[in-house]
Write an enzyme that holds these catalytic residues in place. Structure first.
Site, PDB file in Angstrom:
ATOM      1  N   GLU A   1     105.704  52.029  39.726  1.00 31.84           N
ATOM      2  CA  GLU A   1     106.302  51.083  40.673  1.00 31.84           C
ATOM      3  C   GLU A   1     105.277  50.618  41.700  1.00 31.84           C
ATOM      4  O   GLU A   1     105.628  50.299  42.834  1.00 31.84           O
ATOM      5  CB  GLU A   1     107.540  51.694  41.340  1.00 31.84           C
ATOM      6  CG  GLU A   1     107.354  53.062  41.936  1.00 31.84           C
ATOM      7  CD  GLU A   1     108.630  53.600  42.577  1.00 31.84           C
ATOM      8  OE1 GLU A   1     109.629  52.895  42.677  1.00 31.84           O
ATOM      9  OE2 GLU A   1     108.597  54.769  42.998  1.00 31.84           O
TER      10      GLU A   1
ATOM     11  N   ASP B   1     109.936  48.337  44.109  1.00 33.51           N
ATOM     12  CA  ASP B   1     108.667  48.745  44.721  1.00 33.51           C
ATOM     13  C   ASP B   1     107.490  48.033  44.053  1.00 33.51           C
ATOM     14  O   ASP B   1     106.513  47.692  44.724  1.00 33.51           O
ATOM     15  CB  ASP B   1     108.487  50.265  44.627  1.00 33.51           C
ATOM     16  CG  ASP B   1     109.160  50.970  45.793  1.00 33.51           C
ATOM     17  OD1 ASP B   1     108.981  50.521  46.941  1.00 33.51           O
ATOM     18  OD2 ASP B   1     109.881  51.949  45.557  1.00 33.51           O
TER      19      ASP B   1
ATOM     20  N   HIS C   1     115.839  58.050  48.508  1.00 32.03           N
ATOM     21  CA  HIS C   1     116.329  57.018  49.431  1.00 32.03           C
ATOM     22  C   HIS C   1     117.752  57.277  49.922  1.00 32.03           C
ATOM     23  O   HIS C   1     118.438  56.346  50.318  1.00 32.03           O
ATOM     24  CB  HIS C   1     116.275  55.648  48.747  1.00 32.03           C
ATOM     25  CG  HIS C   1     114.884  55.120  48.581  1.00 32.03           C
ATOM     26  ND1 HIS C   1     114.055  54.843  49.643  1.00 32.03           N
ATOM     27  CD2 HIS C   1     114.161  54.807  47.476  1.00 32.03           C
ATOM     28  CE1 HIS C   1     112.894  54.383  49.208  1.00 32.03           C
ATOM     29  NE2 HIS C   1     112.929  54.366  47.891  1.00 32.03           N
TER      30      HIS C   1
END
Ligand code: 3PY
Ligand code: MG
Length: 250
Positions: A147, A173, A45
């Protein structure tokens, strides 16, 4: 040789880390000098490149372990991150046994896996080649992210895959996959997290989790999680700067 991150993890040490997203060797040095046990270098990310990640590893020295989260469960990402000298790999979005088996295969040299053999920073640019390739499967930690609710439903099959060192829960997530985006303390999300914990506790596989701040991770530390990532370089910087200004303006 320093004790490997994998060894500390398997012994059950509490390992406190934070997420690194900035391409700054100075930031990495500062975080290491603060005493974090490990840095979670996030290629999933952030805008970090492999070269910038390598510079962060070089700046971090030998006391702080650098573990890299790859953007996806993929041969090219995993081999490049291992070759620059990561102490471990975090693979996001593991959903089932097949995903877990693929991650193990990509992280291990033959005969356990299919990792390709190169000569890079991890191998001392050749000077520690044989030592590294002989020991890598035993010294590099593989951390799989749980997740998604699908992974929670498949948790026992995932835990049965040989070669995994730690399951790292991604509460954000996970909450999103349950239709509760960002609601990481929601009772249903918490039930899913507890189910993963109960299953992992029947095995030798350790548990890790992310929390945005110290209060978010404290309950997990108290309940026996080993691998903790709290906060992020950008949030630490922003939070401290905001607090400083608030003190002057009040
Ligand atoms: C998540 O919460 O989804 C994460 O991946 C944290 O690392
Ligand atoms: Mg995530």
């Amino acid at each position: 040789m320093n004790e490997s991150f994998k060894k500390k993890l398997s012994r059950g040490d509490l390992l406190l880390g934070t997420i690194v997203t900035l391409p700054s060797v100075e930031t990495a040095e500062i975080l290491c000098s603060c005493g974090f046990d490990w840095l979670f270098i996030d290629l999933e990310h952030s805008a970090l490149s492999i070269r910038e990640s390598q510079a962060i590893l070089q700046a971090s020295g030998s006391k702080t372990n650098c573990v890299i989260r790859v953007p996806l469960n993929n041969e090219i990402w995993i081999k490049k991150c291992l070759d620059i000298g990561a102490s471990g790999i975090i693979v996001p979005q593991i959903r089932n046994k097949e995903d877990a088996e693929l991650a193990v295969r990509l992280c291990k040299y033959p005969p356990q896996g299919t990792r390709s053999v190169g000569i890079a920073r991890a191998h001392g640019y050749g000077s520690r080649f044989q030592e590294y390739v002989t020991g890598a499967n035993d010294h590099i930690a593989l951390v799989l992210q749980i997740e998604h609710v699908e992974a929670v439903n498949n948790i026992d099959a995932i835990l049965n895959v040989p070669g995994i060192d730690c399951l790292f829960i991604g509460p954000y997530d996970l909450s999103a996959s349950m239709g509760k985006i960002g609601q990481v303390t929601d009772p249903e999300v918490q039930d899913a997290i507890s189910l993963v914990k109960k299953s992992a506790e029947q095995t030798r596989i350790k548990l890790g989790i992310f929390g945005a701040d110290a209060n978010a991770v404290k309950p997990y530390i108290d309940s026996g999680y080993n691998l903790i990532a709290t906060g992020m370089d950008t949030m630490i910087l922003g939070g401290a700067a905001k607090k400083l200004l608030e003190m002057l303006r009040d």
